[in-house]
Design a protein around this motif. Structure first.
Motif, PDB file in Angstrom:
ATOM      1  N   PRO A  20      32.347  31.384  36.233  1.00 37.76           N
ATOM      2  CA  PRO A  20      33.499  31.459  35.320  1.00 37.76           C
ATOM      3  C   PRO A  20      34.215  32.790  35.455  1.00 37.76           C
ATOM      4  N   ILE A  21      35.486  32.784  35.142  1.00 36.46           N
ATOM      5  CA  ILE A  21      36.273  34.020  35.199  1.00 36.46           C
ATOM      6  C   ILE A  21      35.933  34.880  33.988  1.00 36.46           C
ATOM      7  N   PRO A  22      35.552  36.144  34.193  1.00 39.60           N
ATOM      8  CA  PRO A  22      35.296  37.027  33.051  1.00 39.60           C
ATOM      9  C   PRO A  22      36.516  37.091  32.140  1.00 39.60           C
ATOM     10  N   PRO A  23      36.316  37.231  30.832  1.00 38.21           N
ATOM     11  CA  PRO A  23      37.452  37.224  29.889  1.00 38.21           C
ATOM     12  C   PRO A  23      38.533  38.244  30.229  1.00 38.21           C
ATOM     13  N   HIS A  24      38.126  39.430  30.729  1.00 35.22           N
ATOM     14  CA  HIS A  24      39.141  40.459  30.986  1.00 35.22           C
ATOM     15  C   HIS A  24      39.886  40.243  32.299  1.00 35.22           C
ATOM     16  N   ILE A  73      47.223  38.311  37.957  1.00 36.80           N
ATOM     17  CA  ILE A  73      48.096  37.166  38.224  1.00 36.80           C
ATOM     18  C   ILE A  73      47.275  35.880  38.310  1.00 36.80           C
ATOM     19  N   ARG A  74      46.222  35.897  39.116  1.00 31.01           N
ATOM     20  CA  ARG A  74      45.375  34.703  39.259  1.00 31.01           C
ATOM     21  C   ARG A  74      44.155  35.050  40.105  1.00 31.01           C
ATOM     22  N   ARG A  75      43.158  34.164  40.042  1.00 33.24           N
ATOM     23  CA  ARG A  75      42.035  34.236  40.979  1.00 33.24           C
ATOM     24  C   ARG A  75      42.521  33.722  42.325  1.00 33.24           C
ATOM     25  N   VAL A  76      42.023  34.314  43.416  1.00 39.29           N
ATOM     26  CA  VAL A  76      42.510  33.930  44.739  1.00 39.29           C
ATOM     27  C   VAL A  76      42.213  32.466  45.024  1.00 39.29           C
ATOM     28  N   SER A  77      40.956  32.059  44.918  1.00 39.12           N
ATOM     29  CA  SER A  77      40.575  30.661  45.165  1.00 39.12           C
ATOM     30  C   SER A  77      39.132  30.462  44.748  1.00 39.12           C
ATOM     31  N   SER A  78      38.722  29.204  44.671  1.00 40.08           N
ATOM     32  CA  SER A  78      37.330  28.895  44.338  1.00 40.08           C
ATOM     33  C   SER A  78      36.393  29.313  45.469  1.00 40.08           C
ATOM     34  N   LYS A  79      36.926  29.406  46.689  1.00 41.51           N
ATOM     35  CA  LYS A  79      36.112  29.850  47.818  1.00 41.51           C
ATOM     36  C   LYS A  79      35.892  31.367  47.791  1.00 41.51           C
ATOM     37  N   ASN A 110      35.464  36.018  43.533  1.00 39.44           N
ATOM     38  CA  ASN A 110      35.421  37.398  43.054  1.00 39.44           C
ATOM     39  C   ASN A 110      36.640  38.214  43.451  1.00 39.44           C
ATOM     40  N   LYS A 111      37.649  37.550  43.985  1.00 41.36           N
ATOM     41  CA  LYS A 111      38.876  38.250  44.361  1.00 41.36           C
ATOM     42  C   LYS A 111      40.043  37.749  43.517  1.00 41.36           C
ATOM     43  N   PHE A 112      40.920  38.683  43.144  1.00 40.04           N
ATOM     44  CA  PHE A 112      42.022  38.368  42.241  1.00 40.04           C
ATOM     45  C   PHE A 112      43.320  38.988  42.750  1.00 40.04           C
TER      46      PHE A 112
END
Length: 349
Positions: free
Chosen positions: A17-21, A47-53, A56-58
């Motif tokens: 899951p994406i951390p709240p911050h 802006i967004r998470r890069v991808s499900s793959k 940990n990158k945003f």
């Protein structure tokens, strides 16, 4: 004849899951790994998470850094989650003290330093370790230095700011609020090429301080190699080469054939006298220490006090925590203007 078994369906990978911050639209502070900017933090927005793959990158967008000279196109980057944190809190009307670790607001970013002198009237001299430079700042340009560890700020906020629930005051607003003293020239505040931490600045600062080391003197040498940046190794001055360069011999690092201790050339900016020994019965939570690891001393913070004189130490540069015995630690000291300063003993000093 037996039937060929059907292949089992592949299980779907678990997406953390994406951390709240780090949810889209959240304000964050962004650290950079670019040379000359390590240790600084800039305001931005997720802006967004890069991808499900690549969970940990945003994709983040800076608030005050732009990719065009006109300042119309905010800079965007893809960064790892470890380079992102919530906006750091800031106390209202904080009384800063000598030798206290702070973040100083400069060129739209926050830079870690140590207060070396209270000039009065809300102004302070702040020392930056990598450049060995002191710069004057007003109290509105400072905040207590904190680390984001396991989802909490250390040390915790001492006094709740009215804006805490909404996040810290925006860096853009702070930049407009800060007024430079008319008697202080811009050259005293600016560093070359909008870059506070440059190797050229390191060398020029060392030349001004006139640090000299004699043959046979026991010293510590800072490594600038990848994977060892910031670590200090015990050594002896073998020969002075002139122009602030020396031949040094390490006490614990050996040559590849393991026949002798390693000798190499080092700039004066990488060298300091060997720190005096400090006697400490026990270390306290959040105390700044040097930890002996792989024959070198690494700066960290006590993140947990364990039984039997053992401690868990957090390292900001790698976001790692390691366990050390009491004998593997020493109080962290900075060599400032020809004297040793222990940040954690500011109140005693």
């Amino acid at each position: 004849m037996p039937r060929k078994p059907k292949p089992k369906p592949k299980s779907k990978p678990t997406i953390p899951p994406i951390p709240p911050h780090l949810k889209a639209g959240k304000q964050v502070e962004i650290s950079s790994d670019d040379p000359g900017y390590r240790g600084s933090w800039y305001a931005g927005t997720v802006i967004r998470r890069v991808s499900s793959k690549d969970p940990n990158k945003f994709v983040v967008q800076y608030t005050s850094l732009f990719k065009d000279e006109e300042g119309k196109k905010p800079l965007r980057e893809v960064l790892d989650a470890v380079n992102l944190r919530p906006p750091a809190p800031k106390e209202k009307a904080r009384k800063f003290r000598f030798s206290e670790k702070v973040d100083a607001f400069y060129n739209d970013g926050w830079w870690e330093g140590v207060i070396t002198e209270d000039l009065g009237k809300g102004r302070f001299l702040v020392y930056f370790r990598p450049t060995k430079e002191q710069i004057e700042f007003g109290e509105k340009e400072l905040r207590l230095h904190r680390e984001w560890v396991d989802g909490v700020w250390k040390p915790p906020l001492e006094e709740e700011d009215d804006n805490t629930s909404k996040g810290m005051t925006s860096d853009k607003g702070l930049a407009e609020e800060i007024k430079l003293d008319s008697n202080q020239s811009m050259s005293e505040k600016k560093l070359e090429s909008n870059n506070l931490l440059t190797e050229e600045k390191l060398k020029s600062n060392n030349s001004r301080t006139g640090e000299k080391f004699s043959e046979g003197m026991r010293v510590e040498v800072r490594s600038d190699e990848d994977g060892f940046k910031g670590a200090w190794f015990a050594a002896t001055i073998v020969e002075a080469l002139g122009r602030d360069k020396y031949i040094i011999q390490y006490e614990s690092l050996r040559t590849e054939d393991d026949k002798d201790f390693l000798k190499e050339e080092a700039d004066a900016v990488q060298i300091r006298p060997y720190p005096p020994e400090t006697v400490v019965d026990h270390y306290k939570l959040l105390e700044e220490v040097d930890a002996l690891y792989n024959d070198g001393w690494w700066v960290g913070v006590i993140s947990k006090v364990l039984p039997n004189s053992r401690y868990k130490v957090y390292f900001q540069t790698t976001s790692e925590e390691l366990v050390f015995d009491h004998s593997q630690l020493r109080l962290h000291q900075d060599w400032i203007d020809g004297k040793w300063v222990v940040a954690s003993q500011a109140l005693k000093l």
